[in-house]
Design a protein around this motif. Structure first.
Motif, PDB file in Angstrom:
ATOM      1  N   PHE A 139      12.701  -6.455  -2.495  1.00 36.13           N
ATOM      2  CA  PHE A 139      12.945  -5.885  -1.159  1.00 36.13           C
ATOM      3  C   PHE A 139      14.446  -5.822  -0.879  1.00 36.13           C
ATOM      4  O   PHE A 139      14.957  -4.812  -0.369  1.00 36.13           O
ATOM      5  CB  PHE A 139      12.234  -6.736  -0.108  1.00 36.13           C
ATOM      6  CG  PHE A 139      12.409  -6.247   1.300  1.00 36.13           C
ATOM      7  CD1 PHE A 139      11.694  -5.146   1.758  1.00 36.13           C
ATOM      8  CD2 PHE A 139      13.275  -6.878   2.166  1.00 36.13           C
ATOM      9  CE1 PHE A 139      11.857  -4.686   3.055  1.00 36.13           C
ATOM     10  CE2 PHE A 139      13.441  -6.428   3.465  1.00 36.13           C
ATOM     11  CZ  PHE A 139      12.722  -5.327   3.908  1.00 36.13           C
TER      12      PHE A 139
ATOM     13  N   GLY B 135      16.009  -2.985  -2.789  1.00 34.20           N
ATOM     14  CA  GLY B 135      15.783  -1.697  -2.138  1.00 34.20           C
ATOM     15  C   GLY B 135      16.738  -1.471  -0.981  1.00 34.20           C
ATOM     16  O   GLY B 135      17.276  -0.366  -0.809  1.00 34.20           O
TER      17      GLY B 135
ATOM     18  N   ARG C 291      15.645   8.089  -2.946  1.00 34.13           N
ATOM     19  CA  ARG C 291      14.254   8.192  -3.402  1.00 34.13           C
ATOM     20  C   ARG C 291      13.826   6.907  -4.116  1.00 34.13           C
ATOM     21  O   ARG C 291      12.723   6.390  -3.893  1.00 34.13           O
ATOM     22  CB  ARG C 291      14.110   9.399  -4.329  1.00 34.13           C
ATOM     23  CG  ARG C 291      12.691   9.640  -4.834  1.00 34.13           C
ATOM     24  CD  ARG C 291      12.629  10.958  -5.600  1.00 34.13           C
ATOM     25  NE  ARG C 291      11.286  11.208  -6.114  1.00 34.13           N
ATOM     26  CZ  ARG C 291      10.859  10.835  -7.314  1.00 34.13           C
ATOM     27  NH1 ARG C 291      11.703  10.176  -8.134  1.00 34.13           N
ATOM     28  NH2 ARG C 291       9.636  11.096  -7.717  1.00 34.13           N
TER      29      ARG C 291
ATOM     30  N   TRP D 266      13.368   4.104  -1.572  1.00 29.88           N
ATOM     31  CA  TRP D 266      12.123   4.233  -0.810  1.00 29.88           C
ATOM     32  C   TRP D 266      10.935   3.673  -1.598  1.00 29.88           C
ATOM     33  O   TRP D 266      10.081   2.965  -1.054  1.00 29.88           O
ATOM     34  CB  TRP D 266      11.887   5.686  -0.443  1.00 29.88           C
ATOM     35  CG  TRP D 266      10.516   5.964   0.081  1.00 29.88           C
ATOM     36  CD1 TRP D 266       9.537   6.688  -0.517  1.00 29.88           C
ATOM     37  CD2 TRP D 266       9.953   5.495   1.314  1.00 29.88           C
ATOM     38  NE1 TRP D 266       8.411   6.711   0.253  1.00 29.88           N
ATOM     39  CE2 TRP D 266       8.634   5.985   1.381  1.00 29.88           C
ATOM     40  CE3 TRP D 266      10.436   4.709   2.354  1.00 29.88           C
ATOM     41  CZ2 TRP D 266       7.789   5.716   2.461  1.00 29.88           C
ATOM     42  CZ3 TRP D 266       9.598   4.439   3.425  1.00 29.88           C
ATOM     43  CH2 TRP D 266       8.299   4.940   3.477  1.00 29.88           C
ATOM     44  N   LYS D 267      10.881   3.971  -2.891  1.00 28.31           N
ATOM     45  CA  LYS D 267       9.780   3.488  -3.719  1.00 28.31           C
ATOM     46  C   LYS D 267       9.760   1.965  -3.777  1.00 28.31           C
ATOM     47  O   LYS D 267       8.710   1.334  -3.638  1.00 28.31           O
ATOM     48  CB  LYS D 267       9.887   4.066  -5.130  1.00 28.31           C
ATOM     49  CG  LYS D 267       9.545   5.542  -5.231  1.00 28.31           C
ATOM     50  CD  LYS D 267       9.593   6.004  -6.682  1.00 28.31           C
ATOM     51  CE  LYS D 267       9.177   7.462  -6.812  1.00 28.31           C
ATOM     52  NZ  LYS D 267       9.212   7.909  -8.228  1.00 28.31           N
TER      53      LYS D 267
ATOM     54  N   LEU E 129      11.217  -0.209  -1.668  1.00 31.54           N
ATOM     55  CA  LEU E 129      10.964  -0.790  -0.350  1.00 31.54           C
ATOM     56  C   LEU E 129       9.493  -0.651   0.048  1.00 31.54           C
ATOM     57  O   LEU E 129       8.907  -1.578   0.616  1.00 31.54           O
ATOM     58  CB  LEU E 129      11.854  -0.120   0.700  1.00 31.54           C
ATOM     59  CG  LEU E 129      13.332  -0.511   0.663  1.00 31.54           C
ATOM     60  CD1 LEU E 129      14.136   0.362   1.619  1.00 31.54           C
ATOM     61  CD2 LEU E 129      13.504  -1.984   1.024  1.00 31.54           C
ATOM     62  N   ARG E 130       8.898   0.494  -0.245  1.00 26.65           N
ATOM     63  CA  ARG E 130       7.505   0.718   0.124  1.00 26.65           C
ATOM     64  C   ARG E 130       6.584  -0.263  -0.595  1.00 26.65           C
ATOM     65  O   ARG E 130       5.710  -0.886   0.029  1.00 26.65           O
ATOM     66  CB  ARG E 130       7.103   2.158  -0.217  1.00 26.65           C
ATOM     67  CG  ARG E 130       5.658   2.504   0.172  1.00 26.65           C
ATOM     68  CD  ARG E 130       5.321   3.923  -0.229  1.00 26.65           C
ATOM     69  NE  ARG E 130       5.431   4.107  -1.666  1.00 26.65           N
ATOM     70  CZ  ARG E 130       5.260   5.279  -2.282  1.00 26.65           C
ATOM     71  NH1 ARG E 130       5.008   6.365  -1.568  1.00 26.65           N
ATOM     72  NH2 ARG E 130       5.361   5.371  -3.597  1.00 26.65           N
ATOM     73  N   ARG E 131       6.800  -0.443  -1.884  1.00 32.19           N
ATOM     74  CA  ARG E 131       5.906  -1.317  -2.650  1.00 32.19           C
ATOM     75  C   ARG E 131       6.123  -2.795  -2.306  1.00 32.19           C
ATOM     76  O   ARG E 131       5.163  -3.559  -2.160  1.00 32.19           O
ATOM     77  CB  ARG E 131       6.134  -1.090  -4.151  1.00 32.19           C
ATOM     78  CG  ARG E 131       5.025  -1.695  -5.007  1.00 32.19           C
ATOM     79  CD  ARG E 131       5.205  -1.346  -6.457  1.00 32.19           C
ATOM     80  NE  ARG E 131       4.079  -1.880  -7.244  1.00 32.19           N
ATOM     81  CZ  ARG E 131       4.177  -2.182  -8.517  1.00 32.19           C
ATOM     82  NH1 ARG E 131       5.309  -2.025  -9.159  1.00 32.19           N
ATOM     83  NH2 ARG E 131       3.131  -2.648  -9.179  1.00 32.19           N
ATOM     84  N   SER E 132       7.389  -3.208  -2.190  1.00 34.47           N
ATOM     85  CA  SER E 132       7.656  -4.614  -1.885  1.00 34.47           C
ATOM     86  C   SER E 132       7.219  -4.960  -0.469  1.00 34.47           C
ATOM     87  O   SER E 132       6.676  -6.046  -0.230  1.00 34.47           O
ATOM     88  CB  SER E 132       9.142  -4.932  -2.076  1.00 34.47           C
ATOM     89  OG  SER E 132       9.959  -4.106  -1.268  1.00 34.47           O
ATOM     90  N   THR E 133       7.404  -4.035   0.490  1.00 34.85           N
ATOM     91  CA  THR E 133       6.962  -4.284   1.857  1.00 34.85           C
ATOM     92  C   THR E 133       5.446  -4.401   1.917  1.00 34.85           C
ATOM     93  O   THR E 133       4.905  -5.260   2.622  1.00 34.85           O
ATOM     94  CB  THR E 133       7.428  -3.157   2.795  1.00 34.85           C
ATOM     95  OG1 THR E 133       8.857  -3.083   2.785  1.00 34.85           O
ATOM     96  CG2 THR E 133       6.965  -3.408   4.229  1.00 34.85           C
ATOM     97  N   HIS E 134       4.754  -3.558   1.169  1.00 36.25           N
ATOM     98  CA  HIS E 134       3.291  -3.611   1.132  1.00 36.25           C
ATOM     99  C   HIS E 134       2.819  -4.989   0.656  1.00 36.25           C
ATOM    100  O   HIS E 134       1.876  -5.561   1.221  1.00 36.25           O
ATOM    101  CB  HIS E 134       2.768  -2.520   0.199  1.00 36.25           C
ATOM    102  CG  HIS E 134       1.269  -2.475   0.086  1.00 36.25           C
ATOM    103  ND1 HIS E 134       0.462  -1.984   1.094  1.00 36.25           N
ATOM    104  CD2 HIS E 134       0.431  -2.869  -0.916  1.00 36.25           C
ATOM    105  CE1 HIS E 134      -0.800  -2.074   0.724  1.00 36.25           C
ATOM    106  NE2 HIS E 134      -0.853  -2.611  -0.487  1.00 36.25           N
TER     107      HIS E 134
ATOM    108  N   GLU F 130      -2.239  -2.548  -5.687  1.00 39.01           N
ATOM    109  CA  GLU F 130      -2.552  -1.235  -6.236  1.00 39.01           C
ATOM    110  C   GLU F 130      -3.613  -1.362  -7.324  1.00 39.01           C
ATOM    111  O   GLU F 130      -3.585  -2.275  -8.146  1.00 39.01           O
ATOM    112  CB  GLU F 130      -1.292  -0.593  -6.823  1.00 39.01           C
ATOM    113  CG  GLU F 130      -0.238  -0.254  -5.784  1.00 39.01           C
ATOM    114  CD  GLU F 130       1.001   0.354  -6.421  1.00 39.01           C
ATOM    115  OE1 GLU F 130       0.937   0.710  -7.625  1.00 39.01           O
ATOM    116  OE2 GLU F 130       2.023   0.477  -5.733  1.00 39.01           O
TER     117      GLU F 130
END
Length: 314
Positions: free
Chosen positions: A98, A101, A204, A207-208, A210-215, A223
């Motif tokens: 995170f 990112g 880009r 974003w990938k 940050l999106r995965r680590s935040t999830h 996933e």
């Protein structure tokens, strides 16, 4: 009528990190190469007056920092669980990703701002030194990419590091292209223009990550894990009346954890039900750490549940 209910745990509680010694070795070597060339590129970019080189050096600084974080996260993941952190330290890997990112995001914003200033206040760029440094940077980045790409790509930090290096590769290509245009035409705006393109690619990648680590930090479903399929598979077990309070999350994206309540018939052996359920979770879904509670009636202990046999809300 008294209802027997058990609270049992799978005894295969494997919290060992999936990070291998090979991955850690690869990250360490990549960090040394990246940090060493980052300093040379920053000095060369400043002397040549090239924003494209300085931007790539800034990205490589971010890479060195992120690779250091990833390496530290690997070592933290090796620490055994203790009384304060009963799950151990694997989640530190996600926290490091995170931060990586966020660092990428900051670098991209800085490049955009500097590029806009260059359009309003053009600077002469020394194309010859810029070309030589950019080509050397491309070779170094190719070496680093090959080192990291051979590691465990399922690991979030290693995957994030590879994305960083891909951004560096594109940055080196952009710097070479900018130097070539300046050498052939003398058109200086190409330098900040291609820097902005590199910044867009960095955004880009950020974003990938940050999106995965935040999830993962928000305890999102890992996933590839289908919650509905898990519920259906367990409800198909003979003697199971319903499934509720089903939660799936992960310490890391590749380490899923599960907890749920099983409502079973009174004439069914609870140990037998648990054995079958654990075996199905392991064989069909790769979930080796699960906490299952067996109940004779739904919602004996509260929780997010519905009537037996209906689709539980989660």
């Amino acid at each position: 009528m008294a209802h027997d209910h058990d609270h049992d745990h799978d005894h295969d509680h494997d919290h060992a990190p999936t990070v291998t010694a090979d991955s850690a070795r690869r990250v360490k070597l990549a960090m040394y190469l990246t940090a060493g060339f980052m300093l040379a590129e920053a000095i060369g970019g400043w002397m040549a007056g090239s924003l494209a080189l300085l931007a790539d050096a800034g990205h490589m600084f971010s890479d060195s920092f992120s690779l250091g974080l990833a390496l530290f996260a690997f070592y933290m993941g090796d620490k055994a669980p203790d009384k304060r952190r009963t799950f151990g330290y694997q989640r530190f890997q996600v926290l490091a990703a995170f931060i990586n990112g966020l660092t990428l995001l900051g670098i991209a914003v800085w490049i955009f701002i500097a590029a806009v200033e260059r359009f309003t206040q053009p600077v002469d760029v020394l194309a010859g030194p810029m070309m030589a440094i950019a080509i050397l940077g491309l070779l170094v980045n190719l070496m680093v990419f090959k080192i990291l790409h051979g590691g465990d790509q399922a690991n979030l930090n290693l995957r994030g590091a590879v994305l960083h290096v891909m951004g560096d590769l594109l940055g080196s290509v952009a710097a070479i292209a900018a130097a070539l245009v300046i050498m052939l035409t003398g058109w200086m705006p190409i330098d900040p223009l291609l820097s902005m393109l590199a910044a867009a690619l960095i955004l880009r990648a950020a974003w990938k990550i940050l999106r995965r680590s935040t999830h993962t930090l928000l305890e999102g479903t890992p996933e590839g894990v289908d919650v509905d399929r898990i519920q259906t598979a367990l409800e198909d077990i003979d003697g199971v009346v319903g499934v509720h309070d089903l939660h799936v999350w992960g310490l890391t994206p590749q380490d899923p954890l599960l907890s749920l309540h099983l409502v079973v018939r009174d004439d069914i052996s609870h140990p037998a039900i648990l054995k079958t359920a654990y075996a199905r979770l392991q064989a069909d879904f790769g979930i080796s750490h699960a906490t299952l509670q067996v109940e004779g009636n739904a919602c004996l202990t509260g929780g997010d549940c519905a009537e037996p046999g209906s689709v539980a809300s989660r």
